[in-house]
Design an enzyme around this catalytic site. Structure first.
Site, PDB file in Angstrom:
ATOM      1  N   GLU A 280       0.837  -1.201   0.000  1.00  0.00           N
ATOM      2  CA  GLU A 280       0.000   0.000   0.000  1.00  0.00           C
ATOM      3  C   GLU A 280       0.873   1.253   0.000  1.00  0.00           C
ATOM      4  OE1 GLU A 280      -0.186  -2.637   1.936  1.00  0.00           O
ATOM      5  OE2 GLU A 280      -2.167  -2.926   2.828  1.00  0.00           O
TER       6      GLU A 280
ATOM      7  N   SER B 162      15.158 -48.707   0.381  1.00  0.00           N
ATOM      8  CA  SER B 162      13.747 -48.299   0.323  1.00  0.00           C
ATOM      9  C   SER B 162      13.362 -47.891  -1.092  1.00  0.00           C
ATOM     10  CB  SER B 162      13.486 -47.151   1.302  1.00  0.00           C
ATOM     11  OG  SER B 162      14.258 -46.032   0.953  1.00  0.00           O
TER      12      SER B 162
ATOM     13  N   ARG C 159       6.555 -31.757  -3.871  1.00  0.00           N
ATOM     14  CA  ARG C 159       7.779 -31.072  -3.426  1.00  0.00           C
ATOM     15  C   ARG C 159       7.846 -29.643  -3.961  1.00  0.00           C
ATOM     16  NH1 ARG C 159      12.773 -35.362  -4.265  1.00  0.00           N
ATOM     17  NH2 ARG C 159      12.435 -36.578  -2.362  1.00  0.00           N
TER      18      ARG C 159
ATOM     19  N   ALA D 106      11.327 -49.280   4.836  1.00  0.00           N
ATOM     20  CA  ALA D 106      12.616 -49.751   4.314  1.00  0.00           C
ATOM     21  C   ALA D 106      12.716 -51.245   4.599  1.00  0.00           C
ATOM     22  CB  ALA D 106      13.784 -49.012   4.975  1.00  0.00           C
TER      23      ALA D 106
ATOM     24  N   PRO E  40      11.953 -42.700   9.881  1.00  0.00           N
ATOM     25  CA  PRO E  40      11.145 -42.955  11.073  1.00  0.00           C
ATOM     26  C   PRO E  40      11.637 -42.200  12.312  1.00  0.00           C
ATOM     27  CG  PRO E  40      11.736 -45.014   9.979  1.00  0.00           C
ATOM     28  CD  PRO E  40      12.489 -43.933   9.270  1.00  0.00           C
TER      29      PRO E  40
HETATM   30  N1  LIG Z   1       9.804 -45.094   2.665  1.00  0.00           N
HETATM   31  C1  LIG Z   1       9.924 -43.889   3.140  1.00  0.00           C
HETATM   32  O1  LIG Z   1       8.974 -43.080   3.054  1.00  0.00           O
HETATM   33  C2  LIG Z   1      11.233 -43.438   3.722  1.00  0.00           C
HETATM   34  C3  LIG Z   1      11.488 -42.083   3.896  1.00  0.00           C
HETATM   35  C4  LIG Z   1      12.696 -41.697   4.470  1.00  0.00           C
HETATM   36  C5  LIG Z   1      13.608 -42.655   4.857  1.00  0.00           C
HETATM   37  N2  LIG Z   1      13.339 -43.967   4.659  1.00  0.00           N
HETATM   38  C6  LIG Z   1      14.307 -44.998   5.067  1.00  0.00           C
HETATM   39  O2  LIG Z   1      14.493 -44.848   6.463  1.00  0.00           O
HETATM   40  C7  LIG Z   1      15.820 -45.263   6.788  1.00  0.00           C
HETATM   41  C8  LIG Z   1      16.496 -44.163   7.604  1.00  0.00           C
HETATM   42  O3  LIG Z   1      15.797 -44.035   8.811  1.00  0.00           O
HETATM   43  P1  LIG Z   1      16.287 -43.081   9.961  1.00  0.00           P
HETATM   44  O4  LIG Z   1      15.276 -43.103  11.038  1.00  0.00           O
HETATM   45  O5  LIG Z   1      17.695 -43.414  10.316  1.00  0.00           O
HETATM   46  O6  LIG Z   1      16.351 -41.692   9.194  1.00  0.00           O
HETATM   47  P2  LIG Z   1      16.109 -40.192   9.645  1.00  0.00           P
HETATM   48  O7  LIG Z   1      15.000 -40.071  10.607  1.00  0.00           O
HETATM   49  O8  LIG Z   1      16.008 -39.425   8.387  1.00  0.00           O
HETATM   50  O9  LIG Z   1      17.476 -39.811  10.350  1.00  0.00           O
HETATM   51  C9  LIG Z   1      17.731 -40.205  11.656  1.00  0.00           C
HETATM   52  C10 LIG Z   1      18.898 -39.419  12.204  1.00  0.00           C
HETATM   53  O10 LIG Z   1      18.571 -38.047  12.300  1.00  0.00           O
HETATM   54  C11 LIG Z   1      19.205 -37.483  13.444  1.00  0.00           C
HETATM   55  N3  LIG Z   1      18.124 -36.925  14.246  1.00  0.00           N
HETATM   56  C12 LIG Z   1      17.515 -35.770  13.948  1.00  0.00           C
HETATM   57  N4  LIG Z   1      16.577 -35.481  14.857  1.00  0.00           N
HETATM   58  C13 LIG Z   1      16.584 -36.484  15.756  1.00  0.00           C
HETATM   59  C14 LIG Z   1      15.847 -36.739  16.934  1.00  0.00           C
HETATM   60  N5  LIG Z   1      14.906 -35.889  17.376  1.00  0.00           N
HETATM   61  N6  LIG Z   1      16.094 -37.861  17.601  1.00  0.00           N
HETATM   62  C15 LIG Z   1      17.033 -38.717  17.176  1.00  0.00           C
HETATM   63  N7  LIG Z   1      17.780 -38.520  16.073  1.00  0.00           N
HETATM   64  C16 LIG Z   1      17.560 -37.396  15.363  1.00  0.00           C
HETATM   65  C17 LIG Z   1      20.011 -38.584  14.078  1.00  0.00           C
HETATM   66  O11 LIG Z   1      21.303 -38.558  13.502  1.00  0.00           O
HETATM   67  P3  LIG Z   1      22.620 -37.840  14.122  1.00  0.00           P
HETATM   68  O12 LIG Z   1      23.308 -38.854  14.936  1.00  0.00           O
HETATM   69  O13 LIG Z   1      23.397 -37.460  12.901  1.00  0.00           O
HETATM   70  O14 LIG Z   1      22.201 -36.636  14.908  1.00  0.00           O
HETATM   71  C18 LIG Z   1      19.307 -39.828  13.590  1.00  0.00           C
HETATM   72  O15 LIG Z   1      20.124 -40.954  13.565  1.00  0.00           O
HETATM   73  C19 LIG Z   1      16.525 -45.518   5.473  1.00  0.00           C
HETATM   74  O16 LIG Z   1      16.531 -46.907   5.245  1.00  0.00           O
HETATM   75  C20 LIG Z   1      15.667 -44.819   4.462  1.00  0.00           C
HETATM   76  O17 LIG Z   1      15.742 -45.441   3.197  1.00  0.00           O
HETATM   77  C21 LIG Z   1      12.165 -44.379   4.113  1.00  0.00           C
END
Ligand SMILES: NC(=O)c1ccc[n+]([C@@H]2O[C@H](COP(=O)([O-])OP(=O)(O)OC[C@H]3O[C@@H](n4cnc5c(N)ncnc54)[C@H](OP(=O)(O)O)[C@@H]3O)[C@@H](O)[C@H]2O)c1
Length: 362
Positions: free
Chosen positions: A54, A168, A184, A162, A270
């Site tokens: 404005e 996955s 996205r 996964a 997760p």
């Molecule tokens: N199908 C699907 O929709 C889908 C989507 C995404 C992923 N995936 C699969 O999921 C798997 C990965 O799972 P993920 O659980 O390890 O992945 P994530 O949730 O993306 O990453 C986990 C990491 O994030 C960090 N982090 C961030 N905030 C956190 C919190 N509040 N508490 C704990 N850690 C936290 C930690 O790492 P630091 O130690 O570095 O801090 C933790 O190890 C893979 O196999 C992937 O292919 C599947």
């Protein structure tokens, strides 16, 4: 000559679109029209810290602003920010009438229309779909007090995201993945944890089926303490992924809000999704459900501490669509209430589902 507000609100929207796409403030446009129907001033908001639309239009019009009708995409603000209330600026400049499209939803800035009316300035609210779409994500975030979060999951029928080996790719069909890519490009940011960054080396860009990037790209964000290796796809592109070394979802959302992010797509995995869920920072879920079974592997959520069916976390099913061979479910978390309202069973059975905000508005 048509005097439909739409004609001038269309122009105001065109101007608003010149403002920054990702900003703490919404994109707003204003045109000042004299009694002959001539536009004598135009303005758009150039982002937080710059004059409001404005004020830009009033400055452009100078003395010709007197006696005009102001067409504004968003209700003129009524608060003393860096630039002073726009409602007062319009009044002082002698604007004779104000037509605005979207009421200001924020507590601190609302009331401009009522203030102008109290000064005797005729004020009219006129619905305008593009003006509404322009501010939808900002308005949703303003009401929430943080960016709106959509958790996207690609899952098998047995809730696995996964396989046991961590792979996955791909649980869902190409059609479902293309659908998610379109999504996205509608949000301001995509978030994954370092676990997903390290396991999948995702690009996190929005792409067409032929692999080319869509014009609008979200900010890519990785949350967690670990680094990802040099040369990974997150380091590529015009804007390398933002690394937030925290585990606190509120810190993540606060940091993104400061960068002008109003909508977020949480893409896993997760651990991170479970953390957002645990603190109530999930506003909507989009589940791409593949007609497939894995039996073992990562569950979509970590342990939620639920040990009995009575405590099941239930969601409202807002939409179901078939995408190729998969289903896309849109779900809304149920609000947590200590004292659920006592409603008669018959009333509950006939209550219509409230309309949910559309992602396409982004
Ligand atoms: N199908 C699907 O929709 C889908 C989507 C995404 C992923 N995936 C699969 O999921 C798997 C990965 O799972 P993920 O659980 O390890 O992945 P994530 O949730 O993306 O990453 C986990 C990491 O994030 C960090 N982090 C961030 N905030 C956190 C919190 N509040 N508490 C704990 N850690 C936290 C930690 O790492 P630091 O130690 O570095 O801090 C933790 O190890 C893979 O196999 C992937 O292919 C599947």
């Amino acid at each position: 000559m048509s005097t439909s507000p739409d004609r001038y609100l269309d122009q105001a929207v065109d101007h608003a679109l010149r403002g920054p796409d990702r900003d703490r403030n919404p994109r707003v446009g204003c045109v000042l029209v004299d009694t002959a129907g001539t536009v004598v001033g135009r303005g758009h908001h150039g982002g937080a810290g710059t004059p409001h639309a404005e004020v830009v239009a009033l400055t452009a019009a100078g003395p010709r602003a007197r006696g005009t009708t102001a067409y504004v995409t968003l209700e003129p603000c009524n608060h003393h920010g860096r630039t002073g209330p726009c409602a007062a600026a319009l009044h002082e400049a002698g604007v004779a009438r104000v037509v605005y499209a979207v009421p200001d939803p924020t507590e601190h800035a609302t009331g401009g229309a009522a203030w102008l009316a109290a000064q005797g300035v005729p004020v009219e609210q006129h619905d305008h779909a593009q003006a509404q779409a322009l501010v939808a994500a900002w308005a949703r975030a303003a009401v929430l007090g943080r960016p709106h979060v959509t958790w996207k999951i690609a899952s098998t029928l047995d809730g696995r995201v996964a396989a046991a080996d961590g792979s996955s790719r791909w649980i869902t069909s190409p059609e479902a993945r293309h659908d998610a890519h379109a999504l996205r490009s509608c949000v301001d940011a995509i978030i994954v944890g370092t676990g997903t960054a390290l396991a999948d080396d995702p690009a996190l860009t929005a792409r067409t089926p032929d692999g080319s990037t869509l014009p609008r790209q979200p900010l890519r964000v990785v949350v967690g303490h670990r680094d990802w290796p040099g040369g990974s796809r997150l380091s590529e592109g015009q804007e390398p992924a933002l690394h937030l070394r925290t585990h606190d979802p509120f810190e993540v959302l606060d940091a993104l809000a400061l960068l002008g992010v109003h909508s977020v797509l949480l893409e896993g995995g997760p651990t991170l999704a479970g953390a957002f869920w645990a603190v109530g920072c999930i506003d909507e879920l989009l589940v791409y459900l593949a007609p497939a079974l894995l039996g073992t592997g990562r569950s979509a959520v970590p342990d939620l501490g639920i040990t009995t069916v009575a405590d099941t976390a239930r969601l409202e099913l807002a939409d179901v669509d078939r995408v190729g061979p998969d289903l896309r479910l849109r779900l809304l978390p149920q609000p947590v209430t200590d004292h659920p309202p006592a409603a008669p069973a018959a009333a509950l059975a006939t209550e219509p589902t409230p309309p949910a905000p559309s992602l396409q508005e982004d």
